[in-house]
Design a protein around this motif. Structure first.
Motif, PDB file in Angstrom:
ATOM      1  N   ASP A   1       0.657  -1.178  -0.079  1.00  0.00           N
ATOM      2  CA  ASP A   1       0.153  -0.161  -0.059  1.00  0.00           C
ATOM      3  C   ASP A   1       0.855   1.298  -0.171  1.00  0.00           C
ATOM      4  OD1 ASP A   1      -2.330  -1.468   0.166  1.00  0.00           O
ATOM      5  OD2 ASP A   1      -2.578  -1.146   2.332  1.00  0.00           O
ATOM      6  N   THR A   2       1.884   1.238   0.858  1.00  0.00           N
ATOM      7  CA  THR A   2       2.690   2.411   1.030  1.00  0.00           C
ATOM      8  C   THR A   2       3.551   2.556  -0.470  1.00  0.00           C
ATOM      9  OG1 THR A   2       3.100   1.930   3.415  1.00  0.00           O
ATOM     10  CG2 THR A   2       4.490   3.620   2.230  1.00  0.00           C
ATOM     11  N   ALA A   3       4.072   1.655  -1.041  1.00  0.00           N
ATOM     12  CA  ALA A   3       4.753   1.719  -2.259  1.00  0.00           C
ATOM     13  C   ALA A   3       3.945   2.095  -3.260  1.00  0.00           C
ATOM     14  CB  ALA A   3       5.205   0.453  -2.680  1.00  0.00           C
TER      15      ALA A   3
ATOM     16  N   HIS B   1       6.966   2.500 -15.351  1.00  0.00           N
ATOM     17  CA  HIS B   1       7.457   2.502 -14.033  1.00  0.00           C
ATOM     18  C   HIS B   1       8.561   1.606 -13.730  1.00  0.00           C
ATOM     19  CE1 HIS B   1       3.699   4.411 -12.169  1.00  0.00           C
ATOM     20  NE2 HIS B   1       4.640   5.209 -11.892  1.00  0.00           N
ATOM     21  N   ARG B   2       9.351   0.952 -14.726  1.00  0.00           N
ATOM     22  CA  ARG B   2      10.140  -0.130 -14.647  1.00  0.00           C
ATOM     23  C   ARG B   2      11.417   0.090 -13.712  1.00  0.00           C
ATOM     24  NH1 ARG B   2      11.968  -1.210 -20.013  1.00  0.00           N
ATOM     25  NH2 ARG B   2      10.412  -2.737 -20.206  1.00  0.00           N
ATOM     26  N   GLY B   3      11.700   1.465 -13.750  1.00  0.00           N
ATOM     27  CA  GLY B   3      12.893   2.304 -12.896  1.00  0.00           C
ATOM     28  C   GLY B   3      12.543   2.072 -11.288  1.00  0.00           C
ATOM     29  N   ALA B   4      11.316   2.789 -11.007  1.00  0.00           N
ATOM     30  CA  ALA B   4      10.489   2.871  -9.908  1.00  0.00           C
ATOM     31  C   ALA B   4      10.252   1.420  -9.226  1.00  0.00           C
ATOM     32  CB  ALA B   4       9.230   3.594  -9.950  1.00  0.00           C
ATOM     33  N   LEU B   5       9.940   0.495 -10.060  1.00  0.00           N
ATOM     34  CA  LEU B   5       9.854  -0.822  -9.625  1.00  0.00           C
ATOM     35  C   LEU B   5      11.076  -1.460  -9.092  1.00  0.00           C
ATOM     36  CD1 LEU B   5       8.111  -3.644  -9.234  1.00  0.00           C
ATOM     37  CD2 LEU B   5       8.647  -4.136 -11.646  1.00  0.00           C
ATOM     38  N   TRP B   6      12.104  -1.248  -9.698  1.00  0.00           N
ATOM     39  CA  TRP B   6      13.649  -1.580  -9.125  1.00  0.00           C
ATOM     40  C   TRP B   6      13.798  -1.012  -7.951  1.00  0.00           C
ATOM     41  CZ3 TRP B   6      17.573  -4.348  -9.401  1.00  0.00           C
ATOM     42  CH2 TRP B   6      18.827  -4.019  -8.811  1.00  0.00           C
ATOM     43  N   ALA B   7      13.637   0.373  -7.953  1.00  0.00           N
ATOM     44  CA  ALA B   7      14.239   1.096  -6.757  1.00  0.00           C
ATOM     45  C   ALA B   7      13.186   0.660  -5.509  1.00  0.00           C
ATOM     46  CB  ALA B   7      14.041   2.730  -6.877  1.00  0.00           C
ATOM     47  N   LEU B   8      11.876   0.998  -5.537  1.00  0.00           N
ATOM     48  CA  LEU B   8      10.699   0.373  -4.737  1.00  0.00           C
ATOM     49  C   LEU B   8      10.785  -0.906  -4.274  1.00  0.00           C
ATOM     50  CD1 LEU B   8       7.888   2.708  -5.546  1.00  0.00           C
ATOM     51  CD2 LEU B   8       9.481   3.147  -3.541  1.00  0.00           C
ATOM     52  N   GLY B   9      11.082  -1.623  -5.421  1.00  0.00           N
ATOM     53  CA  GLY B   9      11.139  -3.405  -5.030  1.00  0.00           C
ATOM     54  C   GLY B   9      12.105  -3.776  -4.240  1.00  0.00           C
ATOM     55  N   LEU B  10      13.523  -2.914  -4.110  1.00  0.00           N
ATOM     56  CA  LEU B  10      14.452  -3.129  -3.204  1.00  0.00           C
ATOM     57  C   LEU B  10      14.182  -2.636  -1.922  1.00  0.00           C
ATOM     58  CD1 LEU B  10      17.611  -2.507  -5.645  1.00  0.00           C
ATOM     59  CD2 LEU B  10      17.134  -4.797  -4.683  1.00  0.00           C
TER      60      LEU B  10
END
Length: 300
Positions: free
Chosen positions: A23-25, A110-119
């Motif tokens: 939810d936060t991401a 959101h590929r770059g955001a998925l990488w950053a937020l996923g980590l």
């Protein structure tokens, strides 16, 4: 019982911690998309420098990533940080990317955001107790190999890295997200402490990152000259007092018009703002020593 799950004293069911992190991401991605006026980026006014994106598409893309973020958090809760976890996260990230592309009709929102937020989601789920600890844990994960990563066509960021020597999203993650912890979050909090409206605080945080980041999204389309102009333009807005002053706002609108004419979008900076918003709102739950000891062995 772990924080963020189970039943409260009043008998109400609490949101499981992985769902809370997801939810936060998602909220961080949505809030970054809503922020306006963002120079060259999709915002409430329209597609910015993009002709294939708009605000509804970004909001749908963010929502499509919710299952991936939750599964990333679940994996990080049950598995110690190691190559096995890194490879599992890589697979979940690729699953999330496919879900995103289905929703967007193939547009990379959101590929770059998925990488950053996923980590960062994984780092918080794994027990990081504050933003710096989360950034360090994310850096350790980013540096681990993923044997199952496809070796297909290089991404835009990889092409830029090879051509110009810019580090890109992977380098930023492996360096523990300095533009998030040392730039965006401090700027955001200083602006709030000074009584600035939240939207102005977020715009100033974005502009501060833009003035410093080697944004590979800008480099890909604009080369070094384009990146230099973007960094100087963002720095000028801040030198004029930021987005909340008349002179700073005028400089921001001028920069936005310039970026639109040249079809340049500082997407890497936007991703790092979303990462900052995630860490700013993250529900911290430090893992107990017992939980650390009982973490499953590293799977190879």
């Amino acid at each position: 019982m772990a924080a963020g799950s189970g039943t409260s004293a009043g008998g109400r069911t609490r949101t499981p911690f992985p769902a809370l992190l997801a939810d936060t991401a998602v909220r961080a991605l949505r809030e970054e998309a809503w922020l306006s006026p963002t120079p060259g980026l999709v915002d409430r006014r329209g597609g910015g420098a993009h002709d294939d994106m708009d605000l509804p598409l970004l909001l749908a893309s963010a929502e499509a990533l919710r299952p991936a973020f939750r599964q990333i958090a679940e994996a990080a809760e049950r598995t110690a940080a190691c190559v096995g976890l890194r490879e599992e996260l890589g697979g979940l990230g690729r699953m999330g990317e496919r879900a995103m592309l289905r929703v967007t009709g193939g547009v990379n929102t959101h590929r770059g955001a998925l990488w950053a937020l996923g980590l960062l989601v994984a780092a918080v789920a794994g027990g990081a107790g504050d933003e710096r600890a989360a950034a360090r844990a994310a850096a350790r994960l980013a540096a681990l190999p993923d044997r199952w990563a496809p070796a297909g066509t290089p991404s835009h960021g990889e092409r830029v890295r090879r051509r110009y020597g810019a580090g890109g999203a992977r380098h930023v993650a492996e360096a523990a997200f300095p533009h998030v912890t040392e730039v965006a979050l401090p700027r955001l909090r200083r602006a709030r402490a000074a009584g600035r409206p939240e939207e102005v605080a977020r715009l100033d945080a974005l502009l501060e990152v833009m003035s410093l980041l080697d944004d590979t999204c800008v480099l890909y389309r604009g080369g070094p000259d384009g990146l230099r102009a973007v960094r100087l333009g963002a720095g000028r807005v801040m030198a004029e007092g930021g987005a909340g002053t008349a002179c700073g706002h005028a400089a921001l609108i001028e920069l936005d018009a310039w970026l639109r004419r040249r079809r340049l979008s500082p997407g890497g900076s936007a991703d790092l703002l979303a990462a900052a918003l995630f860490l700013d709102a993250a529900p911290w739950r430090a893992r107990s020593p017992r939980a650390v000891r009982e973490a499953p062995a590293c799977r190879r």
